[in-house]
Design a protein around this motif. Structure first.
Motif, PDB file in Angstrom:
ATOM      1  N   LEU A 200       7.422 -50.077  15.140  1.00  0.00           N
ATOM      2  CA  LEU A 200       7.430 -49.715  16.557  1.00  0.00           C
ATOM      3  C   LEU A 200       6.006 -49.695  17.098  1.00  0.00           C
ATOM      4  O   LEU A 200       5.087 -49.187  16.454  1.00  0.00           O
ATOM      5  CB  LEU A 200       8.094 -48.359  16.757  1.00  0.00           C
ATOM      6  CG  LEU A 200       8.322 -47.916  18.200  1.00  0.00           C
ATOM      7  CD1 LEU A 200       9.624 -47.129  18.328  1.00  0.00           C
ATOM      8  CD2 LEU A 200       7.159 -47.049  18.711  1.00  0.00           C
ATOM      9  N   GLU A 201       5.828 -50.260  18.296  1.00  0.00           N
ATOM     10  CA  GLU A 201       4.538 -50.263  18.984  1.00  0.00           C
ATOM     11  C   GLU A 201       4.747 -49.819  20.432  1.00  0.00           C
ATOM     12  O   GLU A 201       5.780 -50.112  21.042  1.00  0.00           O
ATOM     13  CB  GLU A 201       3.936 -51.666  18.970  1.00  0.00           C
ATOM     14  CG  GLU A 201       3.630 -52.192  17.576  1.00  0.00           C
ATOM     15  CD  GLU A 201       2.204 -51.902  17.132  1.00  0.00           C
ATOM     16  OE1 GLU A 201       1.285 -52.072  17.955  1.00  0.00           O
ATOM     17  OE2 GLU A 201       2.015 -51.517  15.969  1.00  0.00           O
TER      18      GLU A 201
ATOM     19  N   VAL B 203       8.202 -51.427  21.971  1.00  0.00           N
ATOM     20  CA  VAL B 203       8.697 -52.639  21.322  1.00  0.00           C
ATOM     21  C   VAL B 203       8.972 -52.283  19.863  1.00  0.00           C
ATOM     22  O   VAL B 203       8.116 -51.707  19.195  1.00  0.00           O
ATOM     23  CB  VAL B 203       7.674 -53.794  21.409  1.00  0.00           C
ATOM     24  CG1 VAL B 203       8.239 -55.047  20.745  1.00  0.00           C
ATOM     25  CG2 VAL B 203       7.295 -54.067  22.857  1.00  0.00           C
ATOM     26  N   PHE B 204      10.159 -52.628  19.369  1.00  0.00           N
ATOM     27  CA  PHE B 204      10.494 -52.248  17.996  1.00  0.00           C
ATOM     28  C   PHE B 204      11.376 -53.307  17.335  1.00  0.00           C
ATOM     29  O   PHE B 204      12.025 -54.115  18.008  1.00  0.00           O
ATOM     30  CB  PHE B 204      11.201 -50.892  17.964  1.00  0.00           C
ATOM     31  CG  PHE B 204      12.458 -50.809  18.791  1.00  0.00           C
ATOM     32  CD1 PHE B 204      13.701 -51.087  18.239  1.00  0.00           C
ATOM     33  CD2 PHE B 204      12.411 -50.442  20.131  1.00  0.00           C
ATOM     34  CE1 PHE B 204      14.863 -51.013  18.989  1.00  0.00           C
ATOM     35  CE2 PHE B 204      13.553 -50.366  20.896  1.00  0.00           C
ATOM     36  CZ  PHE B 204      14.790 -50.647  20.325  1.00  0.00           C
ATOM     37  N   THR B 205      11.364 -53.284  16.007  1.00  0.00           N
ATOM     38  CA  THR B 205      12.197 -54.209  15.243  1.00  0.00           C
ATOM     39  C   THR B 205      13.553 -53.576  14.961  1.00  0.00           C
ATOM     40  O   THR B 205      13.675 -52.364  14.795  1.00  0.00           O
ATOM     41  CB  THR B 205      11.534 -54.583  13.910  1.00  0.00           C
ATOM     42  OG1 THR B 205      11.309 -53.389  13.135  1.00  0.00           O
ATOM     43  CG2 THR B 205      10.212 -55.292  14.140  1.00  0.00           C
ATOM     44  N   GLU B 206      14.567 -54.437  14.915  1.00  0.00           N
ATOM     45  CA  GLU B 206      15.923 -54.014  14.577  1.00  0.00           C
ATOM     46  C   GLU B 206      16.566 -55.165  13.808  1.00  0.00           C
ATOM     47  O   GLU B 206      16.991 -56.150  14.404  1.00  0.00           O
ATOM     48  CB  GLU B 206      16.719 -53.692  15.844  1.00  0.00           C
ATOM     49  CG  GLU B 206      18.130 -53.212  15.568  1.00  0.00           C
ATOM     50  CD  GLU B 206      18.904 -53.005  16.867  1.00  0.00           C
ATOM     51  OE1 GLU B 206      18.870 -51.876  17.386  1.00  0.00           O
ATOM     52  OE2 GLU B 206      19.524 -53.970  17.349  1.00  0.00           O
ATOM     53  N   GLU B 207      16.550 -55.054  12.485  1.00  0.00           N
ATOM     54  CA  GLU B 207      16.984 -56.146  11.612  1.00  0.00           C
ATOM     55  C   GLU B 207      16.189 -57.416  11.946  1.00  0.00           C
ATOM     56  O   GLU B 207      14.966 -57.415  11.856  1.00  0.00           O
ATOM     57  CB  GLU B 207      18.488 -56.337  11.706  1.00  0.00           C
ATOM     58  CG  GLU B 207      19.268 -55.137  11.171  1.00  0.00           C
ATOM     59  CD  GLU B 207      20.757 -55.328  11.170  1.00  0.00           C
ATOM     60  OE1 GLU B 207      21.274 -56.093  11.995  1.00  0.00           O
ATOM     61  OE2 GLU B 207      21.433 -54.696  10.331  1.00  0.00           O
TER      62      GLU B 207
ATOM     63  N   ASN C  83       5.870 -57.587  10.260  1.00  0.00           N
ATOM     64  CA  ASN C  83       4.769 -56.950  10.967  1.00  0.00           C
ATOM     65  C   ASN C  83       4.864 -57.307  12.444  1.00  0.00           C
ATOM     66  O   ASN C  83       5.467 -58.307  12.816  1.00  0.00           O
ATOM     67  CB  ASN C  83       3.416 -57.364  10.397  1.00  0.00           C
ATOM     68  CG  ASN C  83       2.411 -56.228  10.455  1.00  0.00           C
ATOM     69  OD1 ASN C  83       2.462 -55.380  11.345  1.00  0.00           O
ATOM     70  ND2 ASN C  83       1.484 -56.186   9.509  1.00  0.00           N
ATOM     71  N   LEU C  84       4.256 -56.451  13.258  1.00  0.00           N
ATOM     72  CA  LEU C  84       4.386 -56.593  14.702  1.00  0.00           C
ATOM     73  C   LEU C  84       3.161 -55.999  15.372  1.00  0.00           C
ATOM     74  O   LEU C  84       2.704 -54.914  15.008  1.00  0.00           O
ATOM     75  CB  LEU C  84       5.643 -55.850  15.168  1.00  0.00           C
ATOM     76  CG  LEU C  84       5.846 -55.621  16.663  1.00  0.00           C
ATOM     77  CD1 LEU C  84       6.151 -56.937  17.360  1.00  0.00           C
ATOM     78  CD2 LEU C  84       6.980 -54.625  16.902  1.00  0.00           C
ATOM     79  N   SER C  85       2.591 -56.717  16.326  1.00  0.00           N
ATOM     80  CA  SER C  85       1.547 -56.155  17.184  1.00  0.00           C
ATOM     81  C   SER C  85       1.792 -56.661  18.600  1.00  0.00           C
ATOM     82  O   SER C  85       2.263 -57.786  18.789  1.00  0.00           O
ATOM     83  CB  SER C  85       0.147 -56.530  16.696  1.00  0.00           C
ATOM     84  OG  SER C  85       0.012 -57.923  16.547  1.00  0.00           O
TER      85      SER C  85
END
Length: 378
Positions: free
Chosen positions: A75-76, A85-89, A113-115
């Protein structure tokens, strides 16, 4: 003559009443069980039961993601914390907390990973390659439906790169040197800062790098194992400037969109320090505030010099010189969004948002939880 409709209505009312009483009895039974466990001095069992109740979505909470995935959500938050903004599967989800706007981008694999950009309108997403060969990076527009840009560069999967607010440029490290790349064809990464500019804090330490947006510029954390150096990257000149040594965490706790907090110092001498920034100007570091280790997640609240922190699952609100307020909520992973809304992962791995308003019965559970800890401390 028997009125069939009256008989049917009677049984419907009877069924509803029985169901509601059953629900009430179940709730009463939970409290009764906890009270009995405390009376019988079965503190460990009571501790576990209470913690389970306070680690699960509360009645007034809103679920951001109900996917009970094995992986933690990444989550960012935007600089002003109004967007998340976040990941979900296999998806990356954009959510504007101030407006009813949700967007979803789906990938063929689970992002590792996420930015995101400062306004959360663009993201840099890492997707792992086979045989642990590293990660491919994708520059994504979170609001517009257009094809993602895929870089030919392979980077470490744990690397936190960066993307500009207009989505036209990405930044990442390869072999300790900083590269930039335009998201327009042709794909031509450009070395902008050599690794000699980022010496490790100690000779035997292997640097890890984390880049975060502040307005139109970026912060870079370089180091490892609680020993980091902080740099400012000016994209106009593609030059770095060292702001600070002895940074404890490679993490930034955003505030209003024009300030943020970092954790500095070494174990035993930790401090939080405000960092003020504008769109393009050099950020300014304010005076340090010494803190204990339990306050090293300093999410600023709407009140001046007040923070929400968490330690060993407990979440509390604090301000120097004032009484600490502990919330009846347990979460190992949490973030504080705008308007003091707390986002957390519950024990079911659901992503939940709370307004931090709790009932008297919730606080009573917290008091009972403390009772279960006292015998261990005596």
């Amino acid at each position: 003559m028997i009125n069939i409709n009256k008989i049917i209505n009677f049984f419907i009312i009877l069924f509803i009443t029985t169901f509601l009483n059953s629900c009430k009895d179940t709730k009463e039974d939970d409290n009764t069980i906890i009270n009995r466990l405390l009376e019988d001095e079965k503190y460990e069992t009571a501790n576990t039961k209470i913690k389970e109740k306070l680690s699960t979505k509360q009645k007034e909470d809103e679920i951001l993601s109900d996917k009970q995935t094995k992986e933690h959500h990444i989550l960012e938050l935007s600089n002003d914390r109004n967007r998340v903004v976040f990941t979900e599967e296999k998806s990356v989800i954009f959510r504007d907390l101030a407006n009813p706007l949700v967007k979803q981008t789906i990938f063929g694999q689970i992002p590792v990973n996420l930015s995101i950009s400062s306004d959360a309108e663009h993201a840099l997403v890492s997707i792992s390659l086979p045989n642990s060969a590293g990660c491919r990076i994708y520059a994504v527009s979170l609001l517009e439906s257009k094809e993602s840009y895929v870089s030919n560069s392979i980077i470490p999967c744990n690397h936190h790169g960066a993307i500009t607010s207009d989505g036209t440029t990405i930044y990442y490290y390869i072999d300790d040197s900083l590269y930039m790349e335009s998201t327009n064809e042709p794909k031509q990464p450009k070395l902008i800062i050599d690794k000699k500019k980022f010496p490790p804090p100690l000779p035997n330490i292997k640097n890890r790098y984390y880049i975060y947006p502040i307005g139109k510029t970026f912060l870079i954390f370089s180091g490892n194992a609680g020993m980091y150096q902080l740099y400012w990257l000016d994209p106009k000149k593609n030059e770095e400037e060292k702001l600070l040594e002895h940074v404890a965490l490679p993490k930034i706790f955003y505030g209003t969109g024009k300030n943020a907090y970092i954790v500095t110092g070494l174990i035993g001498e930790l401090a939080i320090q405000e960092l003020r920034f504008s769109a393009f100007g050099r950020p300014i570091l304010a005076v340090k505030t010494l803190v204990d280790i339990d306050k090293t997640s300093p999410w600023p609240t709407m009140q001046t010099d007040e923070f929400i922190s968490g330690y060993e699952g407990e979440i509390f609100r604090w301000k120097e010189g004032y009484t600490i307020k502990t919330y009846p909520l347990f979460a190992d992973r949490f973030w504080v969004a705008a308007r003091d809304h707390l986002i957390y992962e519950d024990r079911n791995n659901e992503l939940v948002i709370s307004n931090l308003e709790f009932s008297e019965s919730d606080y009573k559970l917290l008091d009972q939880y403390r009772q279960t800890k006292k015998p261990k401390e005596d």
